[in-house]
Design an enzyme around this catalytic site. Structure first.
Site, PDB file in Angstrom:
ATOM      1  N   SER A 187     -26.818  37.036  28.444  1.00 54.62           N
ATOM      2  CA  SER A 187     -27.699  36.204  29.269  1.00 54.62           C
ATOM      3  C   SER A 187     -27.006  34.976  29.856  1.00 54.62           C
ATOM      4  O   SER A 187     -27.622  34.229  30.612  1.00 54.62           O
ATOM      5  CB  SER A 187     -28.913  35.753  28.437  1.00 54.62           C
ATOM      6  OG  SER A 187     -28.494  35.023  27.308  1.00 54.62           O
ATOM      7  N   HIS A 240     -24.867  28.240  24.104  1.00 56.68           N
ATOM      8  CA  HIS A 240     -25.792  27.922  23.012  1.00 56.68           C
ATOM      9  C   HIS A 240     -25.498  26.558  22.402  1.00 56.68           C
ATOM     10  O   HIS A 240     -24.354  26.106  22.351  1.00 56.68           O
ATOM     11  CB  HIS A 240     -25.731  29.002  21.932  1.00 56.68           C
ATOM     12  CG  HIS A 240     -26.366  30.284  22.348  1.00 56.68           C
ATOM     13  ND1 HIS A 240     -27.724  30.435  22.459  1.00 56.68           N
ATOM     14  CD2 HIS A 240     -25.826  31.476  22.705  1.00 56.68           C
ATOM     15  CE1 HIS A 240     -28.010  31.666  22.857  1.00 56.68           C
ATOM     16  NE2 HIS A 240     -26.870  32.319  23.011  1.00 56.68           N
TER      17      HIS A 240
END
Length: 406
Positions: free
Chosen positions: A49, A53
């Site tokens: 995606s 993070h």
């Protein structure tokens, strides 16, 4: 044979290229990277995606947490240095019911323990300030999260590898490894390569490459397909940046969420359904070898016995756009069936131990003249520079020790 190297790296994803780059930055060695596909980042790296993070989810002190925190900042710095587009946009995590509040509290505690400065607790009214169409009774805003195109990052790693004298060979699937007294012979369909040391970064095939090298990985890679929908152009206004649910901490999956993509558009997903092929990006993809590999593995049946209810729910959602929509409506009630269309899919290499336990952290195993990266789960892309440096230091140390023995 002229194809002689000090170190050969198997796998041209973001981890393999990061390891190669880090080795070349630290020591002048002849480094070869072998990739079985015609291009780099063809599998997990190129089908994720694109999220940078924050480190919110990971158990404090774990390799995931440590490498995500360091790797995240290294990734932002790398992108700035090399003019790779990124957006440090932040994300929100939303609780939609009271029973999710304890897990949200745990996430906040973990985020603070992992050094995430500036996490904000969001009331239902505050949630609307970030995402006007989102639905939640409580939430978190995490400012460190961002988005990037990891294929662009991997290609930049490759460009730098070549500039430092490394070699990259695509269309080069490893078929066999022959151990000689002082060298390892790598056989592909087209060529033979001689090396002193092997680094296995083969992702979806890391366990098989380990076995080719004569190493028992003590785990099996089980492929899980993550299927995405995407918002139609006229409905992209429903999502500003990234909207996540509170995940079930019993599973290494984050749940169906919304992600604005660096290359444009908004993805919605993924689910997590067992794939019947290690590179099974379509529902119809099937491999008898891969399926048999799972069926004869005791850990697979132990996992299935434990998680069959969740697996059945994911399977139903895979074949039902309406069920997928219901998951999305928990976060954005306004979204309708006609607002989404089928998007892409990725396959996650989920490492599974013989007792049925899902391996949830990095798993790196050293062997004679080898290092095997057997499990590099999310946030591997985010942490690629950090984990690449850690692995490269391990490799250089082992390489020096092994060469001195000869």
């Amino acid at each position: 044979m002229n194809n002689t190297y000090d170190i050969a790296i198997i796998g041209g994803g973001i981890i393999g290229t990061a390891v190669a780059l880090s080795i070349l930055k630290q020591k002048k060695l002849d480094v070869l990277l072998l990739e079985k596909e015609s291009s780099l980042a063809a599998h997990q790296t190129g089908n994720n995606s694109g999220v940078i993070h924050s480190g919110l989810y990971y158990k404090p002190g774990s390799l995931k947490a440590k490498n995500c925190a360091l790797g995240r900042e290294m990734m932002y710095s790398f992108c700035k240095e090399h003019n790779i587009p990124f957006d440090k946009c932040g994300k929100i995590v939303i609780a939609t019911s009271e029973d999710e509040i304890p897990a949200l509290n745990l996430l906040e505690e973990r985020g603070n323990a992992n050094g995430l400065v500036g996490i904000q607790r969001l009331s239902s009214e505050k949630i609307k300030e970030y995402e006007p169409y989102a639905n939640g009774i409580d939430g978190l805003f995490v400012p460190q999260t961002g988005i990037v195109d990891y294929v662009s990052v991997t290609n930049k790693y490759a460009e730098l590898i070549l500039s430092l004298g490394g070699e990259i060979k695509t269309d080069s699937m490893l078929a066999a490894v022959i151990k000689e007294e002082n060298d390892l012979i790598l056989l592909t369909q087209e060529e033979e390569y001689k090396t002193k040391f092997i680094v296995n970064c083969a992702g979806l095939h890391s366990d098989r490459v380990a076995r080719l090298c004569g190493v028992d990985p003590k785990l099996k890679i089980i492929p899980f397909r993550g299927e995405y929908y995407k918002l139609k152009k006229g409905k992209e206004y429903l999502v500003n940046n990234l909207i996540y649910p509170v995940p079930d901490t019993n599973f290494p999956f984050l749940g169906v969420h919304f992600t604005r993509m660096m290359k444009g558009g908004v993805e919605a997903g993924p689910n997590a359904v067992l794939a019947l092929k290690r590179e099974g990006y379509k529902k119809t993809d099937f491999s008898f070898v891969d399926l048999l590999d799972m069926k004869i593995y005791p850990g697979f049946w132990k996992m299935a016995a434990k998680f069959y209810k969740m697996g059945f729910q994911e399977f139903r959602r895979s074949f039902s756009k309406q069920l997928f929509l219901q998951s999305l409506q928990k976060l954005i009630p306004e979204i309708q069936l006609d607002d989404i269309e089928v998007g892409g899919a990725g396959v996650r290499a989920q490492a599974l131990e013989c007792d049925g336990k899902l391996v949830d952290d990095f798993r790196i195993v050293e062997a004679e003249r080898m290092v095997h990266v057997l499990n590099a789960p999310s946030p591997a892309a985010t942490a690629s520079l950090s984990i690449g440096k850690k692995i490269s230091e391990m490799v250089i140390k082992r390489y020096s020790e092994e060469v001195n023995k000869i």
